[in-house]
Design a protein around this motif. Sequence first.
Motif, PDB file in Angstrom:
ATOM      1  N   THR A  60       0.146  -1.299   0.320  1.00  0.00           N
ATOM      2  CA  THR A  60       0.233  -0.251  -0.162  1.00  0.00           C
ATOM      3  C   THR A  60       0.715   1.178  -0.259  1.00  0.00           C
ATOM      4  OG1 THR A  60      -1.790  -1.202   0.894  1.00  0.00           O
ATOM      5  CG2 THR A  60      -1.840   1.031   1.539  1.00  0.00           C
ATOM      6  N   PHE A  61       2.197   1.034   1.184  1.00  0.00           N
ATOM      7  CA  PHE A  61       2.768   2.995   0.977  1.00  0.00           C
ATOM      8  C   PHE A  61       3.645   2.718  -0.562  1.00  0.00           C
ATOM      9  CE2 PHE A  61       2.042   2.616   5.755  1.00  0.00           C
ATOM     10  CZ  PHE A  61       1.305   3.383   5.714  1.00  0.00           C
ATOM     11  N   SER A  62       4.273   1.099  -0.942  1.00  0.00           N
ATOM     12  CA  SER A  62       4.558   1.738  -2.067  1.00  0.00           C
ATOM     13  C   SER A  62       3.733   1.946  -2.861  1.00  0.00           C
ATOM     14  CB  SER A  62       5.513   0.646  -2.132  1.00  0.00           C
ATOM     15  OG  SER A  62       6.368   0.105  -1.596  1.00  0.00           O
ATOM     16  N   SER A  63       2.543   1.378  -3.541  1.00  0.00           N
ATOM     17  CA  SER A  63       1.573   2.087  -4.478  1.00  0.00           C
ATOM     18  C   SER A  63       1.546   3.657  -4.785  1.00  0.00           C
ATOM     19  CB  SER A  63       0.745   0.866  -4.725  1.00  0.00           C
ATOM     20  OG  SER A  63      -0.021   0.871  -3.783  1.00  0.00           O
ATOM     21  N   LYS A  64       1.617   4.088  -3.079  1.00  0.00           N
ATOM     22  CA  LYS A  64       0.573   5.526  -3.017  1.00  0.00           C
ATOM     23  C   LYS A  64       2.305   6.613  -3.043  1.00  0.00           C
ATOM     24  CE  LYS A  64      -2.723   5.554   0.095  1.00  0.00           C
ATOM     25  NZ  LYS A  64      -3.167   5.507   1.152  1.00  0.00           N
ATOM     26  N   GLY A  65       3.420   5.671  -2.542  1.00  0.00           N
ATOM     27  CA  GLY A  65       4.951   6.412  -3.053  1.00  0.00           C
ATOM     28  C   GLY A  65       5.136   6.860  -4.549  1.00  0.00           C
ATOM     29  N   LEU A  66       4.782   5.481  -5.335  1.00  0.00           N
ATOM     30  CA  LEU A  66       4.830   5.611  -6.729  1.00  0.00           C
ATOM     31  C   LEU A  66       3.692   6.093  -7.647  1.00  0.00           C
ATOM     32  CD1 LEU A  66       7.151   2.432  -7.006  1.00  0.00           C
ATOM     33  CD2 LEU A  66       7.487   5.069  -6.838  1.00  0.00           C
ATOM     34  N   ALA A  67       2.125   6.623  -6.975  1.00  0.00           N
ATOM     35  CA  ALA A  67       1.789   7.049  -8.173  1.00  0.00           C
ATOM     36  C   ALA A  67       1.983   8.520  -8.642  1.00  0.00           C
ATOM     37  CB  ALA A  67       0.470   7.405  -6.907  1.00  0.00           C
ATOM     38  N   ALA A  68       2.228   9.276  -7.809  1.00  0.00           N
ATOM     39  CA  ALA A  68       2.630  10.736  -8.401  1.00  0.00           C
ATOM     40  C   ALA A  68       3.692  11.175  -9.697  1.00  0.00           C
ATOM     41  CB  ALA A  68       2.824  12.440  -7.640  1.00  0.00           C
ATOM     42  N   THR A  69       2.726  11.384 -10.898  1.00  0.00           N
ATOM     43  CA  THR A  69       4.300  11.651 -11.813  1.00  0.00           C
ATOM     44  C   THR A  69       4.796  12.098 -11.192  1.00  0.00           C
ATOM     45  OG1 THR A  69       2.726  11.191 -14.004  1.00  0.00           O
ATOM     46  CG2 THR A  69       4.657  11.977 -14.286  1.00  0.00           C
ATOM     47  N   ILE A  70       6.537  11.602 -11.426  1.00  0.00           N
ATOM     48  CA  ILE A  70       7.869  12.807 -11.125  1.00  0.00           C
ATOM     49  C   ILE A  70       7.890  13.584 -12.455  1.00  0.00           C
ATOM     50  CG2 ILE A  70       9.632  13.063  -9.704  1.00  0.00           C
ATOM     51  CD1 ILE A  70       9.518   9.831  -8.298  1.00  0.00           C
ATOM     52  N   ILE A  71       8.102  14.745 -12.017  1.00  0.00           N
ATOM     53  CA  ILE A  71       8.931  15.478 -12.987  1.00  0.00           C
ATOM     54  C   ILE A  71       9.701  16.676 -12.821  1.00  0.00           C
ATOM     55  CG2 ILE A  71       8.134  17.131 -15.130  1.00  0.00           C
ATOM     56  CD1 ILE A  71       5.477  17.039 -13.621  1.00  0.00           C
ATOM     57  N   ASN A  72      11.205  16.524 -13.706  1.00  0.00           N
ATOM     58  CA  ASN A  72      12.276  16.399 -13.566  1.00  0.00           C
ATOM     59  C   ASN A  72      12.967  17.870 -14.237  1.00  0.00           C
ATOM     60  OD1 ASN A  72      13.289  15.446 -11.453  1.00  0.00           O
ATOM     61  ND2 ASN A  72      13.171  13.314 -12.689  1.00  0.00           N
ATOM     62  N   PRO A  73      12.677  19.063 -13.726  1.00  0.00           N
ATOM     63  CA  PRO A  73      12.362  20.226 -15.192  1.00  0.00           C
ATOM     64  C   PRO A  73      13.858  20.765 -15.052  1.00  0.00           C
ATOM     65  CG  PRO A  73      12.212  21.057 -12.869  1.00  0.00           C
ATOM     66  CD  PRO A  73      12.151  19.344 -12.700  1.00  0.00           C
ATOM     67  N   GLN A  74      14.809  20.665 -16.550  1.00  0.00           N
ATOM     68  CA  GLN A  74      15.554  21.449 -16.738  1.00  0.00           C
ATOM     69  C   GLN A  74      15.681  22.925 -17.200  1.00  0.00           C
ATOM     70  OE1 GLN A  74      17.941  18.897 -19.720  1.00  0.00           O
ATOM     71  NE2 GLN A  74      19.965  20.243 -19.415  1.00  0.00           N
ATOM     72  N   ALA A  85      14.603  24.485 -22.491  1.00  0.00           N
ATOM     73  CA  ALA A  85      13.473  23.926 -20.734  1.00  0.00           C
ATOM     74  C   ALA A  85      13.114  22.650 -21.655  1.00  0.00           C
ATOM     75  CB  ALA A  85      12.222  24.605 -21.031  1.00  0.00           C
ATOM     76  N   ASP A  86      13.145  22.128 -20.646  1.00  0.00           N
ATOM     77  CA  ASP A  86      12.092  20.574 -20.598  1.00  0.00           C
ATOM     78  C   ASP A  86      11.875  20.569 -19.090  1.00  0.00           C
ATOM     79  OD1 ASP A  86      12.303  17.967 -21.872  1.00  0.00           O
ATOM     80  OD2 ASP A  86      13.518  17.294 -22.235  1.00  0.00           O
ATOM     81  N   ALA A  87      10.782  19.340 -19.329  1.00  0.00           N
ATOM     82  CA  ALA A  87      10.532  18.737 -18.053  1.00  0.00           C
ATOM     83  C   ALA A  87      10.825  16.759 -18.254  1.00  0.00           C
ATOM     84  CB  ALA A  87       9.205  19.279 -17.381  1.00  0.00           C
ATOM     85  N   LEU A  88      11.471  16.016 -17.839  1.00  0.00           N
ATOM     86  CA  LEU A  88      11.325  15.033 -18.542  1.00  0.00           C
ATOM     87  C   LEU A  88      10.224  14.101 -16.949  1.00  0.00           C
ATOM     88  CD1 LEU A  88      14.965  14.731 -18.548  1.00  0.00           C
ATOM     89  CD2 LEU A  88      13.361  14.569 -20.389  1.00  0.00           C
ATOM     90  N   THR A  89       9.793  13.303 -17.706  1.00  0.00           N
ATOM     91  CA  THR A  89       8.489  13.220 -16.816  1.00  0.00           C
ATOM     92  C   THR A  89       8.886  11.735 -16.610  1.00  0.00           C
ATOM     93  OG1 THR A  89       6.703  12.184 -18.237  1.00  0.00           O
ATOM     94  CG2 THR A  89       6.840  14.481 -17.413  1.00  0.00           C
ATOM     95  N   THR A  90       8.688  11.342 -15.180  1.00  0.00           N
ATOM     96  CA  THR A  90       8.599   9.289 -14.882  1.00  0.00           C
ATOM     97  C   THR A  90       7.853   8.981 -14.477  1.00  0.00           C
ATOM     98  OG1 THR A  90      11.014   9.881 -13.708  1.00  0.00           O
ATOM     99  CG2 THR A  90       9.998   7.581 -13.353  1.00  0.00           C
ATOM    100  N   PRO A  91       6.373   8.057 -15.246  1.00  0.00           N
ATOM    101  CA  PRO A  91       6.963   7.424 -16.312  1.00  0.00           C
ATOM    102  C   PRO A  91       7.289   8.629 -17.903  1.00  0.00           C
ATOM    103  CG  PRO A  91       4.916   6.666 -15.570  1.00  0.00           C
ATOM    104  CD  PRO A  91       5.263   7.780 -14.964  1.00  0.00           C
ATOM    105  N   ALA A  92       7.957   8.505 -18.433  1.00  0.00           N
ATOM    106  CA  ALA A  92       7.914   9.265 -19.606  1.00  0.00           C
ATOM    107  C   ALA A  92       6.934   9.275 -20.355  1.00  0.00           C
ATOM    108  CB  ALA A  92       9.549   8.417 -20.939  1.00  0.00           C
ATOM    109  N   GLY A  93       7.138  10.298 -21.108  1.00  0.00           N
ATOM    110  CA  GLY A  93       6.092  11.241 -21.972  1.00  0.00           C
ATOM    111  C   GLY A  93       4.402  11.313 -20.823  1.00  0.00           C
ATOM    112  N   THR A  94       4.178  11.107 -19.847  1.00  0.00           N
ATOM    113  CA  THR A  94       3.351  11.711 -19.214  1.00  0.00           C
ATOM    114  C   THR A  94       3.162  13.004 -18.897  1.00  0.00           C
ATOM    115  OG1 THR A  94       3.609  10.200 -17.116  1.00  0.00           O
ATOM    116  CG2 THR A  94       1.447  11.717 -16.710  1.00  0.00           C
ATOM    117  N   ALA A  95       1.674  13.611 -19.874  1.00  0.00           N
ATOM    118  CA  ALA A  95       1.360  14.894 -19.787  1.00  0.00           C
ATOM    119  C   ALA A  95       0.843  15.816 -18.863  1.00  0.00           C
ATOM    120  CB  ALA A  95       0.208  14.766 -21.172  1.00  0.00           C
ATOM    121  N   VAL A  96       1.364  16.540 -18.399  1.00  0.00           N
ATOM    122  CA  VAL A  96       0.432  17.206 -17.344  1.00  0.00           C
ATOM    123  C   VAL A  96       0.278  18.444 -17.148  1.00  0.00           C
ATOM    124  CG1 VAL A  96       1.881  17.851 -14.949  1.00  0.00           C
ATOM    125  CG2 VAL A  96       2.678  15.695 -15.675  1.00  0.00           C
ATOM    126  N   LYS A  97      -0.059  19.696 -16.704  1.00  0.00           N
ATOM    127  CA  LYS A  97      -0.529  20.950 -16.971  1.00  0.00           C
ATOM    128  C   LYS A  97      -0.229  21.370 -15.414  1.00  0.00           C
ATOM    129  CE  LYS A  97      -5.444  20.474 -18.756  1.00  0.00           C
ATOM    130  NZ  LYS A  97      -6.523  20.348 -18.342  1.00  0.00           N
TER     131      LYS A  97
END
Length: 186
Positions: free
Chosen positions: A19-33, A130-142
């Motif tokens: 449960t905690f693992s899936s909650k920790g990975l639920a959000a898309t992580i965006i690494n901006p450059q 400018a780049d905003a790499l997402t994990t998982p890759a290609g996730t569209a985020v507003k």
Amino acid sequence: MKLKQLAAIAGATLVTFTTFSSKGLAATIINPQLDSYIPKPSDIVVGTCSQVGVCFPGQEIPSSTSVFPFVSRNDSNFDVTSIFLTIDPSEDAVWGNGVSNIYNNIQISPDAKKITFNQGVIPVGEYLFADALTTPAGTAVKFSIAIDGTSIPEPDSVLGTLVFGSIGASSYFRRYLKRKAQQSGI
């Protein structure tokens, strides 16, 4: 009895861990450059003001990661001293580590929905990659972008001030010389 207790504890631990693992990975992580950049002839360059729409400090513009990566030219009248990127609170995404060769200070808000790049400058006319790499890759985020900048006078207005100032100074100097000549009786 001990084996049943051990199995129950192990099962509960596994369920809790999952449960905690899936909650920790639920959000898309965006690494901006955000880096300074020299465009290549093949690059498509957008104007920060004319095409992206950010022209004045404090102005916020909604966009989406579908525009990443992009090369932007600071075509506003402001040196950009800070950039704020904010993810829509309803989106299942958070900011990860930011990277920049322009800005020395990168801060992520406690809820990880806002990242601030400051202690640097993008001068008028300079380029930004400018780049905003997402994990998982290609996730569209507003997200939204806002700038905090220092106004820079337009080169034409500076040149005009210098031209009219020199005309005024030469006119004053001619009147001064004429007055001196009249006083000395020449």
